[in-house]
Write an enzyme that holds these catalytic residues in place. Structure first.
Site, PDB file in Angstrom:
ATOM      1  N   CYS A 111       0.821  -1.097  -0.001  1.00 43.30           N
ATOM      2  CA  CYS A 111      -0.097  -0.154   0.085  1.00 43.30           C
ATOM      3  C   CYS A 111       0.826   1.304   0.113  1.00 43.30           C
ATOM      4  O   CYS A 111       0.553   2.307  -0.669  1.00 43.30           O
ATOM      5  CB  CYS A 111      -0.937   0.039   1.229  1.00 43.30           C
ATOM      6  SG  CYS A 111      -2.172  -1.293   1.041  1.00 43.30           S
ATOM      7  N   HIS A 153      -3.357   7.303   2.053  1.00 41.95           N
ATOM      8  CA  HIS A 153      -3.913   6.184   1.328  1.00 41.95           C
ATOM      9  C   HIS A 153      -5.045   5.905   2.019  1.00 41.95           C
ATOM     10  O   HIS A 153      -5.418   6.166   3.306  1.00 41.95           O
ATOM     11  CB  HIS A 153      -2.727   5.148   2.072  1.00 41.95           C
ATOM     12  CG  HIS A 153      -3.275   3.579   1.826  1.00 41.95           C
ATOM     13  ND1 HIS A 153      -3.458   3.327   0.586  1.00 41.95           N
ATOM     14  CD2 HIS A 153      -3.325   2.566   2.628  1.00 41.95           C
ATOM     15  CE1 HIS A 153      -4.104   2.093   0.589  1.00 41.95           C
ATOM     16  NE2 HIS A 153      -3.953   1.714   2.280  1.00 41.95           N
ATOM     17  N   ASN A 179     -10.179  -0.055  -0.527  1.00 42.68           N
ATOM     18  CA  ASN A 179      -8.575   0.085  -0.432  1.00 42.68           C
ATOM     19  C   ASN A 179      -7.987  -0.539  -1.666  1.00 42.68           C
ATOM     20  O   ASN A 179      -7.985  -1.887  -1.883  1.00 42.68           O
ATOM     21  CB  ASN A 179      -8.080  -0.624   0.848  1.00 42.68           C
ATOM     22  CG  ASN A 179      -6.558  -0.740   1.076  1.00 42.68           C
ATOM     23  OD1 ASN A 179      -5.832  -0.384  -0.002  1.00 42.68           O
ATOM     24  ND2 ASN A 179      -6.105  -1.146   2.031  1.00 42.68           N
TER      25      ASN A 179
END
Length: 323
Positions: free
Chosen positions: A114, A250, A280
């Site tokens: 990520c 993020h 996500n």
């Protein structure tokens, strides 16, 4: 004069299929309300069966090129941040390079889960300020739907697919924080925490594997480390949360986003949030959010942006840039 890596163009791509929370009620013990209350996610996009990470990356790249008014041949280097490349090798980046018709320059992947886009931006910045490239395209692209365990309600509801692309080019400034471009970078990792977020398979173990996560531990580390890395990146150039126009974090979990903003003393009105629509998307989440932020009219030329991310590894970092 100071050399800066300045944003030239931005674009993104999302798969056609939209998956609302209610679809998960058919396969695991969950509800739309449960997912929203714990993550802020309402829907996400899943790639079609024949749609790959490199294809999505190429679509985002075309959007960024169009936004910049450039052709593929104008790009010197292409970096793809991904943990879900089409093949073990070659890299997704070289596949995108071929798809775009980019016959010169070089391409490579960065894998920091990520946090991948932040790490890729750092690499792109280094290439530009060292004179190794004039224009660099940085892409975050993921098909996390391919590594979900559809019996694990704690993880399968959180992730989505997509891609975002950003073009950086050489610019100059006076060496102050008023300059456009990347102003500072802070990168970190700590492999001691690898077991709280990982995929239990890979090439040397001869299996694809599924994503595994200890949610409470990841949450605790995320809130602490994201605020810390953002502060560090700002302090490197003598700035603070008060100077920030937009945090573009993020997009993992709305509670993490809110907690991090609070620790930075930045109100949510100055945070770009897209997690409700995308879930996500790992390395794709920051460029997706940047592109959507520009599309919405939130992010404008001259705005001071802080973008930060944490992913498996653990790996985390932040970038401060003036749009």
């Amino acid at each position: 004069m100071t050399t800066r890596a300045v944003v030239r163009g931005i674009g993104h791509y999302l798969p056609e299929r939209i998956v609302p929370n209610v679809e998960f009620e058919k396969i695991v013990e969950t509800t739309d309300e449960w997912i929203r209350s714990r993550s802020g996610i309402e829907r996400r996009h899943f790639a079609a069966e024949d749609e790959t990470t490199s294809q999505m990356a190429a679509n985002a790249a075309r959007a960024a090129l169009a936004d910049a008014g450039l052709e593929a041949g104008d790009i010197d280097a292409l970096i793809v941040a991904t943990s879900t490349a089409d093949l073990t090798f070659p890299s997704a980046a070289t596949m995108v390079q071929a798809e775009l018709g980019m016959e010169t320059g070089y391409a490579f992947d960065v894998q920091a889960v990520c946090a991948g886009f932040v790490f890729a931006l750092s690499n792109a910045n280094a290439l530009i300020i060292s004179g190794q490239a004039n224009r660099v395209m940085v892409i975050g692209a993921e098909t996390f739907s391919r590594i979900m365990d559809w019996t694990d309600r704690g993880t399968c509801v959180l992730f989505g697919d997509g891609a975002g692309a950003l073009i950086l080019e050489t610019g100059t400034g006076d060496g102050t924080t008023a300059d456009r471009g990347i102003l500072s970078v802070d990168l970190n990792s700590d492999g001691r925490h690898r077991d709280i977020l990982y995929v239990d398979g890979g090439v040397s173990t001869q299996s694809t594997g599924h994503l595994r996560m200890e949610g409470k531990e990841v949450f605790r580390h995320a809130v602490e480390k994201l605020a810390q890395t953002a502060h560090t990146a700002l302090e490197k150039v003598g700035l603070s949360g008060d100077d920030v126009d937009w945090i573009v974090p993020h997009q993992a979990n709305l509670r993490i986003i809110k907690s991090t903003a609070q620790r930075m003393n930045v109100p949510m009105e100055r945070v770009v949030v897209t997690v409700q629509d995308h879930g996500n998307t790992s390395a794709a989440s920051i460029p997706l959010a940047l592109s959507v932020g520009v599309e919405r009219g939130q992010i404008k030329t001259g705005d001071l942006i802080v973008t930060e991310a944490i992913g498996g590894g653990l790996a985390w970092g932040a970038v401060v840039l003036r749009w």
